[in-house]
Design a protein around this motif. Structure first.
Motif, PDB file in Angstrom:
ATOM      1  N   ALA A 111      -2.435  -4.700  -4.433  1.00  0.00           N
ATOM      2  CA  ALA A 111      -3.000  -3.735  -3.488  1.00  0.00           C
ATOM      3  C   ALA A 111      -2.246  -2.419  -3.582  1.00  0.00           C
TER       4      ALA A 111
ATOM      5  N   TYR B 197      -6.942  -4.692  -3.929  1.00  0.00           N
ATOM      6  CA  TYR B 197      -7.353  -3.987  -2.718  1.00  0.00           C
ATOM      7  C   TYR B 197      -6.899  -2.531  -2.738  1.00  0.00           C
TER       8      TYR B 197
ATOM      9  N   TYR C  90      -8.144  -1.928  -8.294  1.00  0.00           N
ATOM     10  CA  TYR C  90      -9.397  -2.373  -7.683  1.00  0.00           C
ATOM     11  C   TYR C  90     -10.277  -3.113  -8.684  1.00  0.00           C
TER      12      TYR C  90
ATOM     13  N   LYS D 257     -12.425  -3.143   7.579  1.00  0.00           N
ATOM     14  CA  LYS D 257     -12.415  -3.831   6.286  1.00  0.00           C
ATOM     15  C   LYS D 257     -13.828  -3.874   5.738  1.00  0.00           C
TER      16      LYS D 257
ATOM     17  N   ARG E 174     -13.000  -5.147  -0.395  1.00  0.00           N
ATOM     18  CA  ARG E 174     -11.584  -4.960  -0.732  1.00  0.00           C
ATOM     19  C   ARG E 174     -11.097  -3.546  -0.429  1.00  0.00           C
TER      20      ARG E 174
END
Length: 236
Positions: free
Chosen positions: A101, A133, A128, A205, A208
């Motif tokens: 991430a 994320y 990504y 959210k 992702r």
């Protein structure tokens, strides 16, 4: 925790408002609250900035009610002071494969040095596209503005996100000092921009993508990221 679960925290190098001499920089809690939450869950963290090296702190972020004792404890820790504030990594130091991430912190300085930094954009796109994320909080959402998907479309086009709102910019007294509106630029790129009451915690959210609205939302972003990693059984 699986060794792949490592987060790259992105911070600004800009210490003033463009041609205005007023000081800005990293908004402290937007880094410390996120870092505290993920590290408590066994996730490792690295720190990067557009130029590497010293990361300035926004003076306003060091005052109550924006900074807590916990924020100062983290700020004064050897690890954070050394690796984040004094010696952040350069984008060229980063191997995106090391991270699950990327998290963009805020502070007004990011409006000048996040959106057009091609190296950071490439790092985020690689993370990504590898199943990772992209996260942000407050003004950090501008780091997402020019990220593209594999079809060369804006990643945030049609996605639900949040970030620092026009109303919050007005209430914060900086509307006339910023080069552009984070909210409006996100909408121009097709984002569905969600918001709640000014200066209250809010995290959104969308797959992702995990975004937080304001300086009080970093921990909420971290919570959603940690919860998703648990669901994916990435914890040992």
């Amino acid at each position: 925790m699986d060794k792949k679960v490592k987060v790259l925290v992105v911070m600004t190098n800009t210490d003033h408002y463009g041609n205005d001499s007023e000081k800005t920089g990293l908004w402290l809690a937007e880094a410390t609250e996120f870092v505290d939450k993920v590290k408590r869950n066994g996730i490792k963290v690295d720190y990067v900035s557009p130029e590497g090296g010293q990361v300035p702190l926004d003076p306003r972020s060091m005052k109550k009610p924006y900074a807590s004792k916990k924020d100062f404890d983290i700020l004064n820790s050897l690890d954070f002071k050394t690796r984040a504030i004094k010696n952040s990594l350069k984008p060229s130091d980063i191997n995106p494969a090391d991270y699950f991430a990327i998290y963009y912190t805020g502070g007004h300085g990011v409006l000048w040095d996040f959106p057009k930094n091609r190296e950071l954009i490439k790092i985020a796109e690689t993370i990504y596209n590898s199943g990772g994320y992209i996260c942000s909080v407050c003004h950090g959402v501008v780091g997402l503005l020019n990220i593209k998907d594999s079809n060369d479309n804006y990643l945030i086009d049609g996605r639900y996100i949040t970030g620092f709102t026009d109303q919050e910019e007005f209430l914060g007294g900086k509307k006339e000092k910023v080069p552009f509106s984070a909210e409006q630029e996100a909408k121009i790129r097709g984002a569905n921009f969600l918001k709640t009451l000014p200066y209250t915690p809010n995290a959104v959210k969308c797959g992702r993508l995990i975004t937080g609205q304001n300086p009080f939302s970093g921990r909420a972003v971290a919570r959603k990221l940690v919860n998703d990693l648990k669901k994916k059984e990435l914890y040992i």
